[in-house]
Design an enzyme around this catalytic site. Structure first.
Site, PDB file in Angstrom:
ATOM      1  N   LYS A   9       0.835  -1.208   0.000  1.00  0.00           N
ATOM      2  CA  LYS A   9       0.000   0.000   0.000  1.00  0.00           C
ATOM      3  C   LYS A   9       0.875   1.267   0.000  1.00  0.00           C
ATOM      4  O   LYS A   9       2.095   1.192   0.232  1.00  0.00           O
ATOM      5  CB  LYS A   9      -0.913  -0.045   1.237  1.00  0.00           C
ATOM      6  N   TYR A  49     -12.345  -1.858  -3.818  1.00  0.00           N
ATOM      7  CA  TYR A  49     -12.873  -2.059  -2.463  1.00  0.00           C
ATOM      8  C   TYR A  49     -14.411  -2.007  -2.421  1.00  0.00           C
ATOM      9  O   TYR A  49     -14.980  -1.694  -1.374  1.00  0.00           O
ATOM     10  CB  TYR A  49     -12.286  -1.027  -1.509  1.00  0.00           C
ATOM     11  N   GLU A 126      -9.654  -9.967  -7.871  1.00  0.00           N
ATOM     12  CA  GLU A 126      -8.625  -8.945  -7.614  1.00  0.00           C
ATOM     13  C   GLU A 126      -7.452  -9.061  -8.603  1.00  0.00           C
ATOM     14  O   GLU A 126      -6.910  -8.053  -9.051  1.00  0.00           O
ATOM     15  CB  GLU A 126      -8.137  -9.063  -6.171  1.00  0.00           C
TER      16      GLU A 126
HETATM   17  P1  GDP Z   1      -7.832  -6.992   5.433  1.00  0.00           P
HETATM   18  O1  GDP Z   1      -8.386  -8.114   4.601  1.00  0.00           O
HETATM   19  O2  GDP Z   1      -7.031  -7.485   6.619  1.00  0.00           O
HETATM   20  O3  GDP Z   1      -7.041  -5.982   4.618  1.00  0.00           O
HETATM   21  O4  GDP Z   1      -9.052  -6.215   6.106  1.00  0.00           O
HETATM   22  P2  GDP Z   1     -10.499  -5.765   5.546  1.00  0.00           P
HETATM   23  O5  GDP Z   1     -10.822  -6.409   4.236  1.00  0.00           O
HETATM   24  O6  GDP Z   1     -11.465  -5.919   6.673  1.00  0.00           O
HETATM   25  O7  GDP Z   1     -10.340  -4.192   5.325  1.00  0.00           O
HETATM   26  C1  GDP Z   1      -9.711  -3.669   4.176  1.00  0.00           C
HETATM   27  C2  GDP Z   1      -8.807  -2.535   4.582  1.00  0.00           C
HETATM   28  O8  GDP Z   1      -9.623  -1.474   5.101  1.00  0.00           O
HETATM   29  C3  GDP Z   1      -7.830  -2.833   5.734  1.00  0.00           C
HETATM   30  O9  GDP Z   1      -6.664  -3.498   5.325  1.00  0.00           O
HETATM   31  C4  GDP Z   1      -7.558  -1.436   6.247  1.00  0.00           C
HETATM   32  O10 GDP Z   1      -6.615  -0.746   5.408  1.00  0.00           O
HETATM   33  C5  GDP Z   1      -8.922  -0.771   6.120  1.00  0.00           C
HETATM   34  N1  GDP Z   1      -9.717  -0.866   7.362  1.00  0.00           N
HETATM   35  C6  GDP Z   1     -10.253  -1.985   7.938  1.00  0.00           C
HETATM   36  N2  GDP Z   1     -10.924  -1.678   9.056  1.00  0.00           N
HETATM   37  C7  GDP Z   1     -10.812  -0.330   9.208  1.00  0.00           C
HETATM   38  C8  GDP Z   1     -11.294   0.613  10.185  1.00  0.00           C
HETATM   39  O11 GDP Z   1     -11.977   0.259  11.160  1.00  0.00           O
HETATM   40  N3  GDP Z   1     -10.970   1.924   9.983  1.00  0.00           N
HETATM   41  C9  GDP Z   1     -10.238   2.352   8.908  1.00  0.00           C
HETATM   42  N4  GDP Z   1      -9.960   3.668   8.790  1.00  0.00           N
HETATM   43  N5  GDP Z   1      -9.764   1.499   7.983  1.00  0.00           N
HETATM   44  C10 GDP Z   1     -10.048   0.181   8.124  1.00  0.00           C
END
Ligand code: GDP
Length: 138
Positions: A9, A49, A126
Site C-alpha cells: 500500500k 474495495y 482482484e
Molecule cells: P484486510 O483483509 O485485513 O485488509 O481487512 P479488511 O478487508 O477488513 O479491510 C480492508 C482494509 O480497510 C484494511 O486493510 C484497512 O486498510 C482498512 N480498514 C479496515 N478496518 C478499518 C477501520 O476500522 N478503519 C479504517 N480507517 N480502515 C479500516
C-alpha cells in the site's frame, strides 16, 4: 496451486518497505508471478474495495489507497492465500502476531502496509482487476 493478489500500500511504498515485503515473500518460498507499480485513481480504488462501500471508513480507505503509488503482485503457491495472510498479520496491527508485516510496520488500522486476498473467489476478481493474462508468468 493457488494464486493471490498482494498490494504494498502507499504507506509501505513511501516508508521504503518494498524490498522488506518481497524479502519476506521469498524467504517463505512464495513465488511472485506478476509485479508492477501503479497509482490508482478514486474510481479504481472504489471498484477494488466495492465490498466495503457501505463501511464508515470507505472514503478514507479509498483516499488513502490513491494517495501514492502501490506495488501490485500476483503470488502463487500451495495455500498461498492463507500463507500470505499469516505473513501479513491481523488487519489491526495492534492485534497482529509478533513477526508479521503489519505488527512490525503498520502505523494505523488503515495504513497497514499490505493487502492480500481473503479467498479464492476474491483472489480471482482482484488479480483480474489489475493484470491481464500476458502479464502473469505461469
Ligand atoms: P484486510 O483483509 O485485513 O485488509 O481487512 P479488511 O478487508 O477488513 O479491510 C480492508 C482494509 O480497510 C484494511 O486493510 C484497512 O486498510 C482498512 N480498514 C479496515 N478496518 C478499518 C477501520 O476500522 N478503519 C479504517 N480507517 N480502515 C479500516
Amino acid at each position: 496451486m493457488e494464486r493471490t493478489l498482494s498490494i504494498i500500500k502507499p504507506d509501505g511504498v513511501s516508508h521504503g518497505l518494498i524490498g522488506e515485503v518481497i524479502k519476506r515473500l521469498e524467504k517463505n518460498h512464495i513465488k511472485i508471478i506478476a509485479i508492477k507499480m501503479i497509482q490508482m485513481n478514486q474510481k479504481q480504488a472504489q471498484g477494488f474495495y466495492a465490498v466495503h462501500k457501505d463501511r464508515p471508513f470507505f472514503n478514507s480507505l479509498t483516499t488513502f489507497m490513491t494517495s501514492g503509488p502501490v506495488v501490485v503482485m500476483v503470488l502463487e503457491g500451495n495455500n498461498v492465500i492463507s500463507k500470505y495472510r499469516d505473513l501479513m498479520g491481523a488487519t489491526n496491527y495492534k492485534e497482529a502476531a509478533e513477526g508479521t508485516i503489519r505488527k512490525d510496520f503498520a502505523t494505523d488500522i488503515e495504513k497497514n502496509v499490505v493487502h492480500g486476498s481473503d479467498a479464492p473467489e476474491t483472489a480471482a476478481f482482484e488479480i483480474g482487476y489489475f493484470f491481464n493474462s500476458f502479464e502473469i508468468m505461469s
